[in-house]
Design an enzyme around this catalytic site. Sequence first.
Site, PDB file in Angstrom:
ATOM      1  N   ARG A 105       0.836  -1.197   0.000  1.00 58.52           N
ATOM      2  CA  ARG A 105       0.000   0.000   0.000  1.00 58.52           C
ATOM      3  C   ARG A 105       0.869   1.244   0.000  1.00 58.52           C
ATOM      4  O   ARG A 105       1.704   1.425   0.887  1.00 58.52           O
ATOM      5  CB  ARG A 105      -0.904  -0.010   1.241  1.00 58.52           C
ATOM      6  CG  ARG A 105      -2.049   0.987   1.111  1.00 58.52           C
ATOM      7  CD  ARG A 105      -3.081   0.725   2.155  1.00 58.52           C
ATOM      8  NE  ARG A 105      -2.578   1.173   3.448  1.00 58.52           N
ATOM      9  CZ  ARG A 105      -3.319   1.793   4.348  1.00 58.52           C
ATOM     10  NH1 ARG A 105      -4.595   2.025   4.104  1.00 58.52           N
ATOM     11  NH2 ARG A 105      -2.822   2.169   5.500  1.00 58.52           N
ATOM     12  N   THR A 109      -0.828   7.660  -1.414  1.00 59.96           N
ATOM     13  CA  THR A 109      -2.091   7.550  -2.157  1.00 59.96           C
ATOM     14  C   THR A 109      -3.041   6.538  -1.518  1.00 59.96           C
ATOM     15  O   THR A 109      -4.227   6.520  -1.821  1.00 59.96           O
ATOM     16  CB  THR A 109      -1.833   7.082  -3.601  1.00 59.96           C
ATOM     17  OG1 THR A 109      -1.278   5.752  -3.550  1.00 59.96           O
ATOM     18  CG2 THR A 109      -0.870   8.003  -4.328  1.00 59.96           C
ATOM     19  N   ASP A 201      -3.610 -10.593  12.862  1.00 58.89           N
ATOM     20  CA  ASP A 201      -2.887 -10.501  11.593  1.00 58.89           C
ATOM     21  C   ASP A 201      -2.523 -11.915  11.131  1.00 58.89           C
ATOM     22  O   ASP A 201      -1.699 -12.598  11.741  1.00 58.89           O
ATOM     23  CB  ASP A 201      -1.618  -9.654  11.784  1.00 58.89           C
ATOM     24  CG  ASP A 201      -0.931  -9.392  10.451  1.00 58.89           C
ATOM     25  OD1 ASP A 201      -0.796  -8.220  10.074  1.00 58.89           O
ATOM     26  OD2 ASP A 201      -0.517 -10.372   9.778  1.00 58.89           O
ATOM     27  N   ASP A 204       1.240 -12.588  10.399  1.00 57.49           N
ATOM     28  CA  ASP A 204       2.037 -12.675  11.631  1.00 57.49           C
ATOM     29  C   ASP A 204       1.768 -13.978  12.365  1.00 57.49           C
ATOM     30  O   ASP A 204       2.676 -14.619  12.889  1.00 57.49           O
ATOM     31  CB  ASP A 204       1.720 -11.500  12.566  1.00 57.49           C
ATOM     32  CG  ASP A 204       2.398 -10.214  12.107  1.00 57.49           C
ATOM     33  OD1 ASP A 204       3.291 -10.291  11.241  1.00 57.49           O
ATOM     34  OD2 ASP A 204       2.013  -9.146  12.620  1.00 57.49           O
TER      35      ASP A 204
HETATM   36  N1  URA Z   1      -5.343  -8.734   7.415  1.00 55.46           N
HETATM   37  C1  URA Z   1      -5.157  -9.525   8.479  1.00 55.46           C
HETATM   38  O1  URA Z   1      -4.201 -10.277   8.555  1.00 55.46           O
HETATM   39  N2  URA Z   1      -6.059  -9.468   9.480  1.00 55.46           N
HETATM   40  C2  URA Z   1      -7.128  -8.668   9.439  1.00 55.46           C
HETATM   41  O2  URA Z   1      -7.929  -8.687  10.376  1.00 55.46           O
HETATM   42  C3  URA Z   1      -7.307  -7.839   8.316  1.00 55.46           C
HETATM   43  C4  URA Z   1      -6.399  -7.898   7.312  1.00 55.46           C
END
Ligand code: URA
Length: 210
Positions: A105, A109, A201, A204
């Site tokens: 990202r 922008t 995430d 992660d």
């Molecule tokens: N990406 C992720 O890994 N977790 C989320 O909750 C949203 C996007």
Amino acid sequence: MSQHLTIVNHPLVQHKLSLMREIETPTAVFRQLLRELTQLLAYEITREMPMTTKPIETPMEMMEAPTLAGRKLALVSILRAGNGMLDGVLELIPLARVGFVGLYRDEETLQPVQYYFKVPDRLDERLVIAVDPMLATGNSSVAAIDLLKGAGATNIRFLCLLAAPEGVARMKQAHPDVQIVTAALDRGLNDKGYIMPGLGDAGDRMFGTK
Ligand code: URA
């Protein structure tokens, strides 16, 4: 498949997903569950693959046996979390071709920018399954599908673990022809774009990073 969104309500899918959501679930277990769950979802997303028959000989007699028709499907991982879903699908469909789409990202922008794109040839003749565990805002998923269509894909499905209503709406508006298969549709996004209640995430958690 006709529906735009399919939620797989199978008890094994829902049980495994709950284990994945739990904060105490260790990385190795998370990864194993992701593999198992992806296989179950892949079973669902490939339900309507075209079939043909070929003559085979059983120990008893000849028969016209059902087999998959057409070119091998293309499995496309949206980096990096999509990679955690590759093994599960490939165990089910070992002959699938594999592609990768990398997007980041742009902080000014806020638009997704491509940094890597490598996909199998003749995408126009294949069923293309794009995989990314989390359909959150939908921005990167929509951008990835834009790129796949730009490369010729016409028959695309999107496989994820969790979807937010915002991401589903965004995909429906940008790509109404792309069917989404997911294990759950969660409540919505928080102000940082994370799915709630979600699982955190996904990248992660599967790779043990922070
Ligand atoms: N990406 C992720 O890994 N977790 C989320 O909750 C949203 C996007």
